[in-house]
Design an enzyme around this catalytic site. Structure first.
Site, PDB file in Angstrom:
ATOM      1  N   GLU A 146      15.215  14.407 140.531  1.00 12.31           N
ATOM      2  CA  GLU A 146      15.739  13.036 140.503  1.00 12.31           C
ATOM      3  C   GLU A 146      17.256  13.023 140.635  1.00 12.31           C
ATOM      4  O   GLU A 146      17.973  13.642 139.846  1.00 12.31           O
ATOM      5  CB  GLU A 146      15.330  12.332 139.207  1.00 12.31           C
ATOM      6  CG  GLU A 146      15.741  10.865 139.183  1.00 12.31           C
ATOM      7  CD  GLU A 146      15.048  10.064 138.094  1.00 12.31           C
ATOM      8  OE1 GLU A 146      14.521  10.673 137.136  1.00 12.31           O
ATOM      9  OE2 GLU A 146      15.034   8.818 138.203  1.00 12.31           O
ATOM     10  N   GLU A 242       9.912   1.646 137.027  1.00 13.58           N
ATOM     11  CA  GLU A 242      10.472   2.201 135.787  1.00 13.58           C
ATOM     12  C   GLU A 242      11.340   1.136 135.132  1.00 13.58           C
ATOM     13  O   GLU A 242      12.249   0.598 135.763  1.00 13.58           O
ATOM     14  CB  GLU A 242      11.306   3.443 136.124  1.00 13.58           C
ATOM     15  CG  GLU A 242      11.861   4.137 134.907  1.00 13.58           C
ATOM     16  CD  GLU A 242      12.596   5.426 135.276  1.00 13.58           C
ATOM     17  OE1 GLU A 242      12.248   6.470 134.725  1.00 13.58           O
ATOM     18  OE2 GLU A 242      13.516   5.371 136.107  1.00 13.58           O
TER      19      GLU A 242
HETATM   20 MN    MN Z   1      14.191   7.206 137.224  1.00 14.03          MN
END
Ligand code: MN
Length: 282
Positions: A146, A242
């Site tokens: 990420e 998210e």
């Molecule tokens: Mn994230």
């Protein structure tokens, strides 16, 4: 394309009751995938989780962020070893729950660093991610790193520098995990990083999060550009919503991300709203 949701939209822990609730609500709200948080892989009920997701016909992904005691970009070999163990535990959790992707900040700690990365630390990170990538390949799990903003990571903060890390990593199967929340802080626009990462064959996973971590569309992100990028990229993987609020708290997780306010109160409303928003935008 498949649509996922982070489990922390539903619950802050993974007790049998919470796991059952989160998986059933994910299905009920219309998602295809649940993203589990491998915060405490050793206390995680893998068997129960696998049964629940199978019974609800859901896909699984697993995310985590390392911390200071498991930071594989540390100069200290003991901390690096602890981090490697943590990642291997999370990988087993991913494989054994039927997960297909392990993602998140799995190349260093997720924290505000007080210094730039050291060369030794960068090498430690690369060597460890290589070992994890090799084990993941064997386990049939994809790995995506990420790209995170500069308050929460220091090895790379943009898709471009993430791709440079991947060149050095030299593990073709490892991709980048792009997140609109982080992109909005670091990138020059919301379109090109997605297209360029996909053109390099490295777009492994996507998080869709608003600038304030709250409801999609009630922040400052340029969603037209972002979703145009996803469409133009030809990405056909998992797009996961998210969002965090003090309405749902995991003590260490919420603290590490700095979740100090109620961006929403109703998990189901936020989840179904987000799914509609993503589907309309794509
Ligand atoms: Mn994230």
């Amino acid at each position: 394309m498949k649509f996922g949701i982070h489990s922390m939209v539903w619950v802050g822990d993974w007790s049998p009751k919470s796991a059952t609730y989160a998986v059933e609500k994910t299905k009920e709200a219309g998602f295809d995938v649940i993203e589990l948080s491998a915060i405490e892989p050793k206390s995680f009920d893998i068997e129960l989780t696998r049964k629940l997701v199978e019974a609800n016909d859901l896909g699984v992904t697993v995310s985590l962020g390392l911390d200071s005691s498991t930071d594989i970009s540390s100069d200290d070999p003991q901390v690096v070893a602890a981090g490697k163990e943590r990642l291997m535990d999370a990988l087993r959790l991913t494989r054994d729950t039927g997960g297909t992707v392990m993602c998140g900040v799995i190349y260093s700690a997720l924290k505000k660093f007080a210094h730039p990365p050291t060369e030794l630390g960068r090498q430690h990170s690369i060597e460890t991610v290589r070992e994890v990538a090799d084990a993941a390949k064997e386990a049939g799990v994809e790995v995506a790193l990420e790209v995170c903003n500069h308050y929460e990571a220091n090895l790379f903060n943009t898709a471009k520098t993430g791709l440079e890390y991947l060149v050095e990593l030299d593990r073709p199967e490892v991709g980048l995990h792009l997140d609109s929340y982080h992109m909005n802080i670091e990138e020059q626009d919301m379109f090109s990083p997605i297209v360029e990462t996909a053109s390099a064959g490295k777009l492994g996973y996507i998080h869709v999060g608003e600038s304030n971590r709250g409801p999609l569309g009630l922040g400052t992100i340029d969603w037209d550009a972002f979703f145009a990028g996803v469409t133009a990229s030809g990405y056909d993987g998992i797009v996961t919503f998210e969002s965090f609020s003090t309405a749902v708290v995991h003590p260490s997780f919420s603290d590490s991300l700095g979740i100090w306010r109620k961006t929403w109160t109703d998990s189901y409303a936020i989840a179904s709203g987000a799914l509609g928003f993503m589907k309309n935008s794509l």
